[in-house]
Design an enzyme around this catalytic site. Sequence first.
Site, PDB file in Angstrom:
ATOM      1  N   LYS A   1      73.784 -22.101 -15.767  1.00  0.00           N
ATOM      2  CA  LYS A   1      74.169 -21.332 -16.969  1.00  0.00           C
ATOM      3  C   LYS A   1      75.610 -21.668 -17.385  1.00  0.00           C
ATOM      4  O   LYS A   1      75.880 -21.980 -18.545  1.00  0.00           O
ATOM      5  CB  LYS A   1      74.028 -19.814 -16.703  1.00  0.00           C
ATOM      6  CG  LYS A   1      72.618 -19.404 -16.324  1.00  0.00           C
ATOM      7  CD  LYS A   1      72.481 -17.935 -16.065  1.00  0.00           C
ATOM      8  CE  LYS A   1      73.168 -17.474 -14.798  1.00  0.00           C
ATOM      9  NZ  LYS A   1      72.601 -18.066 -13.557  1.00  0.00           N
ATOM     10  N   THR A   2      76.528 -21.595 -16.415  1.00  0.00           N
ATOM     11  CA  THR A   2      77.930 -21.894 -16.732  1.00  0.00           C
ATOM     12  C   THR A   2      78.068 -23.350 -17.183  1.00  0.00           C
ATOM     13  O   THR A   2      78.801 -23.648 -18.136  1.00  0.00           O
ATOM     14  CB  THR A   2      78.809 -21.629 -15.491  1.00  0.00           C
ATOM     15  OG1 THR A   2      78.630 -20.258 -15.110  1.00  0.00           O
ATOM     16  CG2 THR A   2      80.275 -21.876 -15.763  1.00  0.00           C
TER      17      THR A   2
ATOM     18  N   ASP B   1      80.843 -14.407 -18.619  1.00  0.00           N
ATOM     19  CA  ASP B   1      79.954 -14.465 -17.465  1.00  0.00           C
ATOM     20  C   ASP B   1      79.659 -13.031 -17.028  1.00  0.00           C
ATOM     21  O   ASP B   1      80.445 -12.126 -17.321  1.00  0.00           O
ATOM     22  CB  ASP B   1      80.678 -15.226 -16.346  1.00  0.00           C
ATOM     23  CG  ASP B   1      79.706 -15.957 -15.445  1.00  0.00           C
ATOM     24  OD1 ASP B   1      78.485 -15.817 -15.643  1.00  0.00           O
ATOM     25  OD2 ASP B   1      80.167 -16.680 -14.538  1.00  0.00           O
TER      26      ASP B   1
ATOM     27  N   THR C   1      72.597 -12.911 -14.465  1.00  0.00           N
ATOM     28  CA  THR C   1      71.458 -13.054 -13.553  1.00  0.00           C
ATOM     29  C   THR C   1      70.568 -11.814 -13.654  1.00  0.00           C
ATOM     30  O   THR C   1      69.514 -11.762 -13.045  1.00  0.00           O
ATOM     31  CB  THR C   1      71.950 -13.183 -12.089  1.00  0.00           C
ATOM     32  OG1 THR C   1      72.875 -12.124 -11.848  1.00  0.00           O
ATOM     33  CG2 THR C   1      72.634 -14.512 -11.841  1.00  0.00           C
TER      34      THR C   1
ATOM     35  N   ARG D   1      72.582 -25.881  -7.384  1.00  0.00           N
ATOM     36  CA  ARG D   1      73.752 -25.580  -6.539  1.00  0.00           C
ATOM     37  C   ARG D   1      73.426 -25.861  -5.076  1.00  0.00           C
ATOM     38  O   ARG D   1      74.242 -26.411  -4.338  1.00  0.00           O
ATOM     39  CB  ARG D   1      74.189 -24.118  -6.729  1.00  0.00           C
ATOM     40  CG  ARG D   1      75.358 -23.748  -5.824  1.00  0.00           C
ATOM     41  CD  ARG D   1      75.913 -22.372  -6.124  1.00  0.00           C
ATOM     42  NE  ARG D   1      76.559 -22.335  -7.417  1.00  0.00           N
ATOM     43  CZ  ARG D   1      76.505 -21.301  -8.257  1.00  0.00           C
ATOM     44  NH1 ARG D   1      75.832 -20.214  -7.920  1.00  0.00           N
ATOM     45  NH2 ARG D   1      77.118 -21.361  -9.419  1.00  0.00           N
TER      46      ARG D   1
HETATM   47  N1  LIG Z   1      70.829 -29.287 -15.006  1.00  0.00           N
HETATM   48  C1  LIG Z   1      71.744 -29.698 -14.124  1.00  0.00           C
HETATM   49  N2  LIG Z   1      71.925 -30.996 -13.881  1.00  0.00           N
HETATM   50  C2  LIG Z   1      72.826 -31.385 -12.943  1.00  0.00           C
HETATM   51  N3  LIG Z   1      73.568 -30.552 -12.198  1.00  0.00           N
HETATM   52  C3  LIG Z   1      73.423 -29.239 -12.420  1.00  0.00           C
HETATM   53  C4  LIG Z   1      72.526 -28.752 -13.389  1.00  0.00           C
HETATM   54  N4  LIG Z   1      72.591 -27.405 -13.419  1.00  0.00           N
HETATM   55  C5  LIG Z   1      73.493 -27.070 -12.486  1.00  0.00           C
HETATM   56  N5  LIG Z   1      73.997 -28.169 -11.875  1.00  0.00           N
HETATM   57  C6  LIG Z   1      74.936 -28.179 -10.768  1.00  0.00           C
HETATM   58  O1  LIG Z   1      74.814 -26.933 -10.093  1.00  0.00           O
HETATM   59  C7  LIG Z   1      76.061 -26.250 -10.078  1.00  0.00           C
HETATM   60  C8  LIG Z   1      75.824 -24.787 -10.338  1.00  0.00           C
HETATM   61  O2  LIG Z   1      75.577 -24.588 -11.712  1.00  0.00           O
HETATM   62  P1  LIG Z   1      76.251 -23.402 -12.551  1.00  0.00           P
HETATM   63  O3  LIG Z   1      77.560 -23.007 -11.978  1.00  0.00           O
HETATM   64  O4  LIG Z   1      76.227 -23.821 -13.967  1.00  0.00           O
HETATM   65  O5  LIG Z   1      75.171 -22.268 -12.264  1.00  0.00           O
HETATM   66  P2  LIG Z   1      75.112 -20.777 -12.845  1.00  0.00           P
HETATM   67  O6  LIG Z   1      73.717 -20.605 -13.374  1.00  0.00           O
HETATM   68  O7  LIG Z   1      76.232 -20.556 -13.775  1.00  0.00           O
HETATM   69  O8  LIG Z   1      75.277 -19.907 -11.522  1.00  0.00           O
HETATM   70  P3  LIG Z   1      75.837 -18.391 -11.380  1.00  0.00           P
HETATM   71  O9  LIG Z   1      74.719 -17.487 -11.844  1.00  0.00           O
HETATM   72  O10 LIG Z   1      76.092 -18.233  -9.906  1.00  0.00           O
HETATM   73  O11 LIG Z   1      77.087 -18.288 -12.209  1.00  0.00           O
HETATM   74  C9  LIG Z   1      76.898 -26.947 -11.161  1.00  0.00           C
HETATM   75  O12 LIG Z   1      78.209 -26.991 -10.849  1.00  0.00           O
HETATM   76  C10 LIG Z   1      76.354 -28.345 -11.220  1.00  0.00           C
HETATM   77  O13 LIG Z   1      77.034 -29.174 -10.319  1.00  0.00           O
HETATM   78 MG   LIG Z   2      77.871 -19.285 -13.602  1.00  0.00          MG
END
Ligand SMILES: Nc1ncnc2c1ncn2[C@@H]1O[C@H](COP(=O)(O)OP(=O)(O)OP(=O)(O)O)[C@@H](O)[C@H]1O
Ligand SMILES: [Mg+2]
Length: 373
Positions: free
Chosen positions: A94-95, A139, A188, A247
Amino acid sequence: MTIVPSSIGGTAGPEETAGQTEKQSGKTRRSDVLSTKESVSDRKSDLNLRPKTLDEYIGQSRIRSMLEMSIAAASTRKDALDHILFYGPPGLGKTSLAYLIAKEMNAKIHLASGPSLERPRDIIGLLHQLEAGDVLFIDEIHRLSRIAEELLYPAMEDYVIDLTAGKGQATRTMRLPLPRFTLIGATTKVSMLSNALRDRFGFICRLEFYTPEELGKIVRRTAGILAVNMNDQAIAAIAGRARGTPRIVNRLVRLVRDYAQFKGHSLVDEQTAHAALEMYQVDIHGLDPTDRRLLTVLVDTYGGGPVGLETLAATLGEDSETIEDVYEPFLIQCGFIQRTPRGRVATAGAYAHLGRTAPSAQLSLNLNSGTEA
Ligand SMILES: Nc1ncnc2c1ncn2[C@@H]1O[C@H](COP(=O)(O)OP(=O)(O)OP(=O)(O)O)[C@@H](O)[C@H]1O
Ligand SMILES: [Mg+2]
């Protein structure tokens, strides 16, 4: 893209490692290896690993196509993109998407998180900094205070802030215009968002767990960036144990790399990957010792169930909320547990995974048991 960490906002601090969070909340005891929470080392390696362009973002193809189209359209109109809400389990990207959107729109991104926008001046200060086309990323948007949420409504809808001064009859309202901006919210827990807030987003996108093939592509990319020499079988072995989560897959690549370096292997093959993951107690389905203990208790102590959540929790020495929120979702997703009206039931797949033979009564129970409403 310029990144502006809000003086009041900012995402959860780097101090919040998976392990510490678990200790502080006293709720989850999942091993750090398979935790979906971001750890300090995840955060450090994210600097290199976060996809830099939408093309580098693997999977979530429906969301990607929608974004590509909308970004192109908004850029042609020289307008800000409509507000977007991303929701889904931790670690799915998401981030990363919020950063990518700002980059593709050539926009400044302002970072904030729901809990840090408690007082009216927090959110007003943040909105006041915005310039035309900027992205405001909030966030944990489900944790916004009511007052912050109410200030956001007119900002999202009409690009204005309504300020009130004075009390009683002397109350005056002043309306300040804002430039057109894009709010990107991430959560989430989408069910905790009020309908009023949800309705103000132009796009609401649910992120899905990744397939082993998509995770394989992420492993390949990560191994490339980290300069780890890995063959296809090793890539598949890692992707298959990552619980559908980028992740986790990135963390497993780093752990396997460390293991290979320590053992002096210049190529990570299937055997090395398996040995490393065994050492970290991640089994072939991505289950850790607590997952396996839960299945074992269900099968051995309760004959495969049905057993009530509270009883199961008491036997495991966990609280029922942890079982329900942390352990069960993945075990259900793997098809190892079913929630039935009479309690939790181990499936034939769970017996097979533990190397046991499922009693025939269990097999017919699996077939007949309805899932919980
Ligand atoms: N589609 C993708 N392709 C490649 N790498 C990805 C992808 N999505 C996520 N990642 C990797 O996974 C890591 C975690 O993703 P991110 O921080 O965006 O998750 P999030 O959904 O924001 O999690 P949270 O809910 O804990 O904030 C990123 O830093 C990246 O390295
Ligand atoms: Mg995030």
